[in-house]
Each structure stands twice: as structure tokens, then as C-alpha cells.
Enzyme design. Structure first.
Site, PDB file in Angstrom:
ATOM      1  N   HIS A 109      -2.702 -15.596  56.434  1.00 40.84           N
ATOM      2  CA  HIS A 109      -1.800 -15.269  57.529  1.00 40.84           C
ATOM      3  C   HIS A 109      -2.411 -15.837  58.805  1.00 40.84           C
ATOM      4  O   HIS A 109      -3.557 -16.247  58.813  1.00 40.84           O
ATOM      5  CB  HIS A 109      -1.615 -13.750  57.648  1.00 40.84           C
ATOM      6  CG  HIS A 109      -2.917 -13.034  57.821  1.00 40.84           C
ATOM      7  ND1 HIS A 109      -3.703 -12.663  56.760  1.00 40.84           N
ATOM      8  CD2 HIS A 109      -3.591 -12.669  58.932  1.00 40.84           C
ATOM      9  CE1 HIS A 109      -4.807 -12.081  57.208  1.00 40.84           C
ATOM     10  NE2 HIS A 109      -4.772 -12.068  58.514  1.00 40.84           N
ATOM     11  N   ARG A 168     -26.135 -14.720  59.410  1.00 40.67           N
ATOM     12  CA  ARG A 168     -26.892 -15.428  60.444  1.00 40.67           C
ATOM     13  C   ARG A 168     -28.107 -16.069  59.778  1.00 40.67           C
ATOM     14  O   ARG A 168     -28.523 -15.657  58.682  1.00 40.67           O
ATOM     15  CB  ARG A 168     -27.304 -14.493  61.570  1.00 40.67           C
ATOM     16  CG  ARG A 168     -28.226 -13.369  61.122  1.00 40.67           C
ATOM     17  CD  ARG A 168     -28.577 -12.447  62.293  1.00 40.67           C
ATOM     18  NE  ARG A 168     -29.414 -11.351  61.859  1.00 40.67           N
ATOM     19  CZ  ARG A 168     -30.727 -11.434  61.648  1.00 40.67           C
ATOM     20  NH1 ARG A 168     -31.357 -12.559  61.836  1.00 40.67           N
ATOM     21  NH2 ARG A 168     -31.413 -10.379  61.247  1.00 40.67           N
TER      22      ARG A 168
END
Length: 178
Positions: A109, A168
């Protein structure tokens, strides 16, 4: 009931031969039971390099017309991993994807007008740990390691170890062996 290793290897080769009819390439493709290719759009392609092993219940989902999944030679995709391409997912040579990994190139979406899809590229010799998720638009550099449970939302440098949610860089210049 006991099954020999050679019988299991023969079964994976037989399933691979049957699956090769539905993929491009795939020399010496080995596939365990329950591997599925789901095509919801026309003109889709699954391209597989030589010596790929797809463990049981791996799902390759081609959701939109023209979608492509590429898996480089010598890559191992472990059980219950799902690769979903609305546009393109490319996985390099010699990669290891652990169990329950999700690689997806779409949010399915659009949020605030952002593009719904963006290709995913996983470089050569990348190790993706169990239950990790690689999201749309991400490039994972050659030799990188994605820790178990990581959610990768941005590019990963080559030979970096990433982990966490969102993932990270935890270490740089890592090397890994099977």
C-alpha cells in the site's frame, strides 16, 4: 522411520527437477517438500542460479505483473522463508538465508504518497539470520551479516554486521564462514 542422507538428497534433486519447469535456470536446483511459487500477475519470472537449495516450505511470491525473483548460484534458502516480489527481489551468489526470513519489496500500500514498491538487492555471500526481515528498497552489501530478528529498513554496507529493529551497523569489516 529412518531415511538415509542419500535418499533425502535424491528427493531434493527430484523435487528440484520438477520445480525447474517453473523457473529459469536452476541447474542442479534442489528443493525440499512444500516449496511453492505463487504467481498472481502475468509475465513474472523466477531466475535461479546453479546449485541453489530451497528448504521445505519456502515461498516465492510474485504478486504483480512483471515481478521477478532472482536467486544466485550456490545460495541456500532455509525453511519457511518467504520472498515476496511486487517488482524485483535479487539475492546474490553464495548467500545463506536462515529459517523464517522475510524479504519483501513492497508495503502493499502507499503511505502519504510514498512509492508502494522498491526493489531489494542482497549482494553475494550475505548471511541473513533467523527471523530477520529485509524491507523494500534495501540493498545489502556483499559479505554482510544480518543478525537474527533484525528489521532492515535501509541499506547495509558491504561486510557490515547489522542488528536490531530498525537494524543498525554493529560492526564493520566482518568475515563469516559456513
Amino acid at each position: 522411520m529412518s531415511i538415509s542422507v542419500s535418499a533425502l538428497q535424491a528427493a531434493t534433486r527430484t523435487r528440484g527437477a520438477l520445480l525447474r519447469r517453473r523457473v529459469e535456470g536452476g541447474e542442479d536446483l534442489r528443493a525440499e517438500r512444500g516449496v511453492r511459487i505463487v504467481r498472481l500477475g502475468g509475465g513474472t519470472a523466477v531466475r535461479v542460479g546453479p546449485g541453489v537449495l530451497l528448504a521445505h516450505h519456502v515461498g516465492l511470491h510474485l504478486r504483480d505483473a512483471g515481478a521477478v525473483i532472482e536467486i544466485g548460484g550456490g545460495t541456500f534458502v532455509n525453511h519457511r522463508t518467504e520472498i515476496v516480489a511486487h517488482e524485483r527481489v535479487s539475492i546474490g551468489r553464495g548467500c545463506l538465508l536462515a529459517w523464517d526470513v522475510l524479504v519483501v519489496d513492497s508495503d502493499s500500500h502507499s503511505v502519504d504518497g510514498a512509492p508502494r514498491t522498491s526493489p531489494v538487492v542482497i549482494g553475494d555471500r550475505v548471511w541473513v539470520g533467523a527471523r530477520a526481515t529485509v524491507l523494500k528498497g534495501v540493498t545489502v552489501g556483499e559479505g554482510a551479516v544480518v543478525a537474527a530478528g533484525a528489521v532492515v529498513t535501509r541499506d547495509v554496507p558491504a561486510r557490515a554486521l547489522v542488528g536490531g529493529n530498525p537494524a543498525r551497523v554493529l560492526r564493520e569489516e566482518v568475515t563469516w564462514e559456513e
